[in-house]
Scaffold this active site. Structure first.
Site, mmCIF file in Angstrom:
data_model
loop_
_atom_site.group_PDB
_atom_site.id
_atom_site.type_symbol
_atom_site.label_atom_id
_atom_site.label_comp_id
_atom_site.label_asym_id
_atom_site.label_seq_id
_atom_site.Cartn_x
_atom_site.Cartn_y
_atom_site.Cartn_z
ATOM 1 C CB CYS A 88 61.846 50.941 53.399
ATOM 2 S SG CYS A 88 62.208 49.220 52.970
ATOM 3 N N GLY A 91 62.797 56.912 39.422
ATOM 4 C CA GLY A 91 61.786 55.910 39.075
ATOM 5 C C GLY A 91 61.935 55.523 37.617
ATOM 6 N N GLY A 92 62.721 54.484 37.361
ATOM 7 C CA GLY A 92 62.811 53.922 36.007
ATOM 8 C C GLY A 92 63.676 54.680 35.026
ATOM 9 C CB SER A 107 69.215 54.441 48.673
ATOM 10 O OG SER A 107 69.504 53.585 49.738
ATOM 11 C CG LEU A 134 65.522 48.892 55.218
ATOM 12 C CD1 LEU A 134 64.911 49.603 56.422
ATOM 13 C CD2 LEU A 134 66.170 49.907 54.279
ATOM 14 C CB ILE A 191 58.211 57.363 43.478
ATOM 15 C CG1 ILE A 191 58.568 56.566 42.223
ATOM 16 C CG2 ILE A 191 57.252 58.451 43.134
ATOM 17 C CD1 ILE A 191 57.399 55.825 41.575
ATOM 18 C CG ASN A 215 63.833 45.554 46.190
ATOM 19 O OD1 ASN A 215 64.082 45.487 47.394
ATOM 20 N ND2 ASN A 215 63.493 46.689 45.584
ATOM 21 C CG ASN A 270 63.984 54.618 53.138
ATOM 22 O OD1 ASN A 270 62.847 54.808 52.709
ATOM 23 N ND2 ASN A 270 64.577 53.440 53.051
ATOM 24 C CG ASN A 325 68.224 55.542 52.162
ATOM 25 O OD1 ASN A 325 67.801 54.794 53.032
ATOM 26 N ND2 ASN A 325 67.425 56.104 51.271
#
Lengths: 299, 259
Positions: A128, A241-242, A19, A71, A189, A67, A125, A97
């Site tokens: 955030c 995650g990455g 998302s 939202l 994550i 970032n 979510n 999401n």
């Protein structure tokens, strides 16, 4: 060979998008055939329109980025009326999401999305890091996490995935709490809370001061947390995650993820998702793996 | 349609210490690129750089399959790009963003105001406007003469005027004090440092002149997905990468009023 299931959700392959990194899918339609994806998760959607945080909202950091978008989105009604009709024909799993600042807001969004035939799942979510009220606040305490999931479970009848925050001492404890409250799956994550300073101007690089770290820099942390959670719960885990390559994706699958989401890598290569799908297939063939489920959670 | 493509560098020219220009060849059927649109360049073999770098298109010729980038060296990404040589390949995502309005009547008078690296997209614009019979006045400026990377390339497409803060070339003073700036135009286009563009926009707004500004913000996706590069507009946050980089100032009063 690549098909997997997340509760009732059938994915043609384990590759989805994260998302906030893939818009509503349409932004990437020039680069890839969206129907090849196992699914994609659209931008965080709240009860009403949100303008998000002031600019600057992002900064590049070693092997990653921070970032703090906060939202920004048009609200659930606009999604249902304007965006959904444009994307509902796609032959892939479109997951919304669902974000909010109160239990009422989460429930409002979830119940409106529940009515959309072509949305088979939501990703709740509760993690955030970039909004002041709610968001991560719900995801860092097992009691509150359970409370919001329980409330949403009552109004949402399809596959409920809960997205977890890594900004906690014991992520397995939170995962168990949301499993107990009725979640069908957990994804993890979300971003790691971080910060960067412009030393010449002597001020934070982002207007919101702190932001969420994503990209290859967070991958080992994410793999570790997926592994911990996969051993703690019985519901399927979605890992992210990455992830930039098929090899990264396989690492997550071996750690216990049934499916994965690709995030920041979409910015570097807008066609990376299909390369990961092709790479998974090639890897399975080269290693004599006839069903990708055979490598899930082997560690 | 946007695409991801490996271009070949067929010419590299250093322009003073801070600027260089790359001429890129597509090798196949290049997508048309409108003036003011930009590309996202992949910076390889530089561990400190992960994200693509947004760079405006200096000139483009879809038929010849070439486009050129005029780049200012400002950080790790552009410093790495500066080391590329003729024959090297460069991976682009292009064409991106919403460019300048070029569908204006023949015989119209246009003023193009460029400062520093902001001069880059104005060449493709001047060329396109000139081909459409628009009379262009091109006003280029910088702190000092060496910071105006190109000028003669503009001569075939309009009247060229120059200004430098230190008086080393052309009019002595900031670009908005140039006498030509006070003339009236059917449209003003500007790209350059934010304070300069805001001054141009304020002046145009005061005189009721149509004006378009080309913004630059830190960017990740380049396609309107991540919402990182937003600017304040009168309609709220808008993506510089998708809704811009070119904005009509009629929607930007909040932006240009805020000094």
């Amino acid at each position: 060979m690549l098909a997997v299931n997340i509760h009732n959700l059938k994915l043609k392959n384990p590759v989805m998008t994260a998302s906030g990194t893939f818009g509503y899918g349409e932004e990437f339609a020039d680069f890839i055939d969206l129907n090849r994806l196992g699914g994609f998760v659209v931008k965080g959607t709240t009860g009403t329109h949100r303008e998000g945080n002031p600019y600057p909202r992002m900064v590049e950091t070693p092997s990653g980025m921070l970032n703090s978008v906060g939202l920004q989105n048009g609200g659930v009604e606009k999604f249902c009326k304007e965006v959904y009709p444009r994307i509902k024909h796609l032959d892939t799993n479109i997951i919304v999401n669902v974000s909010g600042s109160s239990i009422e807001e989460y429930c409002d969004v979830a119940s409106q999305v529940d009515a959309l035939d072509r949305i088979p799942a939501i990703e709740l979510n509760i993690s955030c890091p970039n909004v002041k009220h709610g968001g991560m606040g719900f995801g860092t305490q097992p009691g509150m996490a359970a409370e919001v999931v329980e409330a949403v479970r009552k109004v949402y009848h399809k596959t409920l995935i809960v997205k977890l925050s890594p900004n906690v001492t014991n992520i397995a404890e939170i995962a168990k709490a949301v499993e107990g409250a009725g979640a069908d799956s957990v994804s993890l994550i979300n971003t790691l809370l971080g910060m960067a300073i412009d030393i010449e101007r002597r001020r934070p690089r982002m207007a919101n001061v702190t932001g969420g770290l994503s990209g290859p820099a967070v991958k080992p942390v994410a793999v570790r947390m997926v592994w911990q959670v996969a051993h703690a719960v019985k519901i399927p885990v979605v890992g992210l995650g990455g992830i930039c390559t098929a090899e990264d994706a396989i690492e997550f699958l071996m750690a216990g993820a049934t499916a994965i989401e690709v995030g920041t890598a979409n910015f570097i290569d807008p066609a990376v998702t299909v390369k990961i799908i092709d790479g998974l297939e090639a890897w399975c063939k080269a290693h004599g793996v006839s069903d990708i489920n055979d490598i899930i959670g082997i560690i | 349609m946007k695409e991801i493509h490996d271009f070949r560098i067929i010419e590299r020219r250093q322009l003073g210490e801070q600027y260089f220009r790359l001429l890129l060849k597509h090798g196949g059927q290049m997508q048309p690129v409108a003036p003011g649109q930009f590309v996202e360049v992949l910076v390889e073999d530089e561990p400190r750089v992960m994200l693509r770098r947004p760079i405006s298109v200096h000139d483009a010729d879809a038929e010849a399959g070439t486009l050129s980038l005029l780049v200012q060296i400002v950080g790790n990404g552009t410093r790495r790009l500066a080391t590329l040589a003729e024959g090297d390949s460069l991976n682009l995502v292009y064409p991106l963003g919403h460019g300048f309005t070029t569908a204006i009547p023949a015989g119209s008078k246009a003023l193009l105001v460029g400062g520093g690296a902001g001069i880059a997209p104005l060449l493709h614009l001047a060329k396109t406007l000139h081909a459409g019979g628009v009379h262009c006045t091109v006003l280029l400026g910088g702190r000092t003469a060496s910071l105006i990377p190109v000028q003669d390339d503009f001569r075939p497409f309009g009247d060229l005027l120059l200004a430098t803060d230190d008086g080393s070339l052309g009019h002595h003073g900031i670009i908005t004090t140039h006498p030509a700036f006070a003339d009236t135009y059917d449209i003003i286009y500007t790209c350059g440092p934010t304070p300069m563009m805001k001054a141009v926009a304020r002046s145009a707004a005061e005189r009721g002149l149509r004006c378009e500004v080309s913004l630059e913000n830190m960017m990740a996706c380049g396609v309107g997905a991540c919402l990182c590069c937003v600017t304040d507009t009168d309609q709220g946050h808008r993506c510089v990468c998708k809704d811009g980089p070119v904005f009509d100032i009629s929607t930007m009063s909040k932006w240009y009023s805020n000094k």
